[in-house]
Write a protein that holds these residues in place. Sequence first.
Motif, PDB file in Angstrom:
ATOM      1  N   MET A 127       0.672  -1.434   0.028  1.00  0.00           N
ATOM      2  CA  MET A 127       0.030  -0.123  -0.068  1.00  0.00           C
ATOM      3  C   MET A 127       0.688   1.383   0.026  1.00  0.00           C
ATOM      4  SD  MET A 127      -3.339   0.130  -0.100  1.00  0.00           S
ATOM      5  CE  MET A 127      -3.407   1.490  -1.442  1.00  0.00           C
ATOM      6  N   ASP A 128       1.965   1.434   0.974  1.00  0.00           N
ATOM      7  CA  ASP A 128       2.806   2.683   0.834  1.00  0.00           C
ATOM      8  C   ASP A 128       3.440   2.549  -0.712  1.00  0.00           C
ATOM      9  OD1 ASP A 128       2.224   2.848   3.395  1.00  0.00           O
ATOM     10  OD2 ASP A 128       4.293   1.762   4.186  1.00  0.00           O
ATOM     11  N   ASN A 129       4.035   1.580  -1.303  1.00  0.00           N
ATOM     12  CA  ASN A 129       4.477   1.552  -2.655  1.00  0.00           C
ATOM     13  C   ASN A 129       3.499   2.157  -3.574  1.00  0.00           C
ATOM     14  OD1 ASN A 129       7.008   0.839  -1.364  1.00  0.00           O
ATOM     15  ND2 ASN A 129       6.755  -1.276  -2.204  1.00  0.00           N
ATOM     16  N   LEU A 130       2.447   1.668  -3.436  1.00  0.00           N
ATOM     17  CA  LEU A 130       1.238   2.036  -4.408  1.00  0.00           C
ATOM     18  C   LEU A 130       0.852   3.311  -4.278  1.00  0.00           C
ATOM     19  CD1 LEU A 130      -0.657   0.726  -6.731  1.00  0.00           C
ATOM     20  CD2 LEU A 130      -2.383   0.335  -5.063  1.00  0.00           C
ATOM     21  N   LEU A 131       0.788   3.839  -2.963  1.00  0.00           N
ATOM     22  CA  LEU A 131       0.308   5.474  -2.915  1.00  0.00           C
ATOM     23  C   LEU A 131       1.528   6.365  -3.360  1.00  0.00           C
ATOM     24  CD1 LEU A 131      -1.484   4.997   0.568  1.00  0.00           C
ATOM     25  CD2 LEU A 131      -2.571   5.433  -1.509  1.00  0.00           C
ATOM     26  N   ALA A 132       2.536   5.852  -3.098  1.00  0.00           N
ATOM     27  CA  ALA A 132       3.632   6.953  -3.325  1.00  0.00           C
ATOM     28  C   ALA A 132       3.783   6.847  -5.094  1.00  0.00           C
ATOM     29  CB  ALA A 132       4.845   6.111  -2.909  1.00  0.00           C
ATOM     30  N   ALA A 133       3.540   5.815  -5.708  1.00  0.00           N
ATOM     31  CA  ALA A 133       3.598   5.673  -7.071  1.00  0.00           C
ATOM     32  C   ALA A 133       2.553   6.425  -7.654  1.00  0.00           C
ATOM     33  CB  ALA A 133       3.816   4.150  -7.626  1.00  0.00           C
ATOM     34  N   SER A 134       1.320   6.176  -7.038  1.00  0.00           N
ATOM     35  CA  SER A 134       0.079   7.047  -7.551  1.00  0.00           C
ATOM     36  C   SER A 134       0.063   8.263  -7.460  1.00  0.00           C
ATOM     37  CB  SER A 134      -1.360   6.349  -6.827  1.00  0.00           C
ATOM     38  OG  SER A 134      -1.371   5.053  -7.058  1.00  0.00           O
ATOM     39  N   ARG A 135       0.800   8.930  -6.358  1.00  0.00           N
ATOM     40  CA  ARG A 135       0.866  10.258  -5.967  1.00  0.00           C
ATOM     41  C   ARG A 135       1.795  10.910  -7.037  1.00  0.00           C
ATOM     42  NH1 ARG A 135       2.550  13.433  -0.431  1.00  0.00           N
ATOM     43  NH2 ARG A 135       1.789  15.116  -1.249  1.00  0.00           N
ATOM     44  N   LYS A 136       2.839  10.340  -7.423  1.00  0.00           N
ATOM     45  CA  LYS A 136       3.714  10.795  -8.279  1.00  0.00           C
ATOM     46  C   LYS A 136       3.093  10.647  -9.691  1.00  0.00           C
ATOM     47  CE  LYS A 136       8.324  10.112  -9.998  1.00  0.00           C
ATOM     48  NZ  LYS A 136       9.798   9.260  -9.883  1.00  0.00           N
ATOM     49  N   GLY A 137       2.096   9.812 -10.041  1.00  0.00           N
ATOM     50  CA  GLY A 137       1.576   9.581 -11.474  1.00  0.00           C
ATOM     51  C   GLY A 137       0.417  10.617 -11.459  1.00  0.00           C
ATOM     52  N   GLY A 138       0.032  11.230 -10.667  1.00  0.00           N
ATOM     53  CA  GLY A 138      -1.098  12.247 -10.829  1.00  0.00           C
ATOM     54  C   GLY A 138      -2.461  11.315 -10.569  1.00  0.00           C
ATOM     55  N   VAL A 139      -2.692  10.322 -10.157  1.00  0.00           N
ATOM     56  CA  VAL A 139      -3.809   9.404  -9.812  1.00  0.00           C
ATOM     57  C   VAL A 139      -4.672  10.219  -9.162  1.00  0.00           C
ATOM     58  CG1 VAL A 139      -4.870   7.289  -9.250  1.00  0.00           C
ATOM     59  CG2 VAL A 139      -2.655   7.154 -10.300  1.00  0.00           C
ATOM     60  N   GLY A 140      -6.040  10.181  -9.337  1.00  0.00           N
ATOM     61  CA  GLY A 140      -7.218  10.870  -8.725  1.00  0.00           C
ATOM     62  C   GLY A 140      -8.047  10.233  -7.626  1.00  0.00           C
ATOM     63  N   HIS A 141      -7.743   8.895  -7.853  1.00  0.00           N
ATOM     64  CA  HIS A 141      -8.617   7.811  -7.154  1.00  0.00           C
ATOM     65  C   HIS A 141      -8.117   6.426  -6.953  1.00  0.00           C
ATOM     66  CE1 HIS A 141     -13.171   6.155  -7.123  1.00  0.00           C
ATOM     67  NE2 HIS A 141     -12.592   5.909  -5.640  1.00  0.00           N
ATOM     68  N   VAL A 142      -8.039   6.033  -5.711  1.00  0.00           N
ATOM     69  CA  VAL A 142      -7.456   4.709  -5.619  1.00  0.00           C
ATOM     70  C   VAL A 142      -8.553   3.849  -4.902  1.00  0.00           C
ATOM     71  CG1 VAL A 142      -5.941   3.264  -4.144  1.00  0.00           C
ATOM     72  CG2 VAL A 142      -5.354   5.518  -5.209  1.00  0.00           C
ATOM     73  N   VAL A 143      -8.860   2.639  -5.445  1.00  0.00           N
ATOM     74  CA  VAL A 143      -9.874   1.839  -4.864  1.00  0.00           C
ATOM     75  C   VAL A 143      -9.220   0.442  -4.391  1.00  0.00           C
ATOM     76  CG1 VAL A 143     -11.885   0.396  -5.574  1.00  0.00           C
ATOM     77  CG2 VAL A 143     -11.578   2.685  -6.677  1.00  0.00           C
ATOM     78  N   ILE A 144      -9.638  -0.025  -3.417  1.00  0.00           N
ATOM     79  CA  ILE A 144      -9.198  -1.380  -2.775  1.00  0.00           C
ATOM     80  C   ILE A 144     -10.441  -2.227  -2.462  1.00  0.00           C
ATOM     81  CG2 ILE A 144      -7.073  -0.526  -1.825  1.00  0.00           C
ATOM     82  CD1 ILE A 144      -8.315  -1.033   1.085  1.00  0.00           C
ATOM     83  N   LEU A 145     -10.123  -3.618  -2.527  1.00  0.00           N
ATOM     84  CA  LEU A 145     -11.224  -4.659  -2.379  1.00  0.00           C
ATOM     85  C   LEU A 145     -11.006  -4.943  -0.646  1.00  0.00           C
ATOM     86  CD1 LEU A 145     -13.775  -6.283  -2.940  1.00  0.00           C
ATOM     87  CD2 LEU A 145     -12.393  -7.849  -4.203  1.00  0.00           C
ATOM     88  N   SER A 146     -11.677  -4.971  -0.002  1.00  0.00           N
ATOM     89  CA  SER A 146     -11.495  -5.543   1.539  1.00  0.00           C
ATOM     90  C   SER A 146     -12.587  -6.469   1.831  1.00  0.00           C
ATOM     91  CB  SER A 146     -11.571  -4.361   2.535  1.00  0.00           C
ATOM     92  OG  SER A 146     -11.069  -4.855   3.754  1.00  0.00           O
TER      93      SER A 146
END
Length: 243
Positions: A75-94
Amino acid sequence: MKFAVIGGTGLIGSRVVEDLNAAGHQAVPHSLSTGVDVITGQGLEAAVAGADVVVNLTNSPTFDDASPAFFRTSMDNLLAASRKGGVGHVVILSIVGVDKVPGLDYYRAKVLQEEALKAGPIPYSIVRATQFMEFMDATLSMTADGDTIRLPRTPIQPIAAADVAGVVAEVAAGSPVNGVVNIAGPDVYPLDELGRLTLTAKGDGRRVVTDDTAGLFAAADGDVLTAPADARIAPTHYTDWLS
């Protein structure tokens, strides 16, 4: 819209990709098999670059005390990459009731994943689903001993993977809810009865013995794994899915 579906080649992910593309979006599946590693970070920045939405459907390879480290790091890696890439929405399945079963390492790990997403810098949506119908065989095998399978009476509300994927795709294509969307199947069964129903439908001669201490789901108290009042109820019944 452009979607990066991490874990997009698995049971749910492949269906999410199909549903999003069928709706006219551009959804690209990413996984270890496509060169994306959420633990080392290899290929992750390239995978999410330019995506409007990232859907994270990766899963820990184990359900034991190693799972928290997987979800925290990924999750830490994905959020860091998403922020750098300008992603506007992250969805997870729980998982429905995930925060009410502290006795399971895997459930505690999923709570950590949810908390990391909530504390992160990107608008988000969490889809919590009840137990997948497709996992019933694995559930039976966990406590099988010869011709006997021991299962607790824990109430379970199984949902079809196709129904889960449809809601995940719908939520991902919408605005971030910055909260939780709960989804569940239409029927509740005690797990031991669900086991008997499954074996009968498959012509499996093994027998289920009720044992409220057996298996992972023995750690769940009461009906915490069934749909809360605000849940969306999926259309597929377990008996129809079996047939």
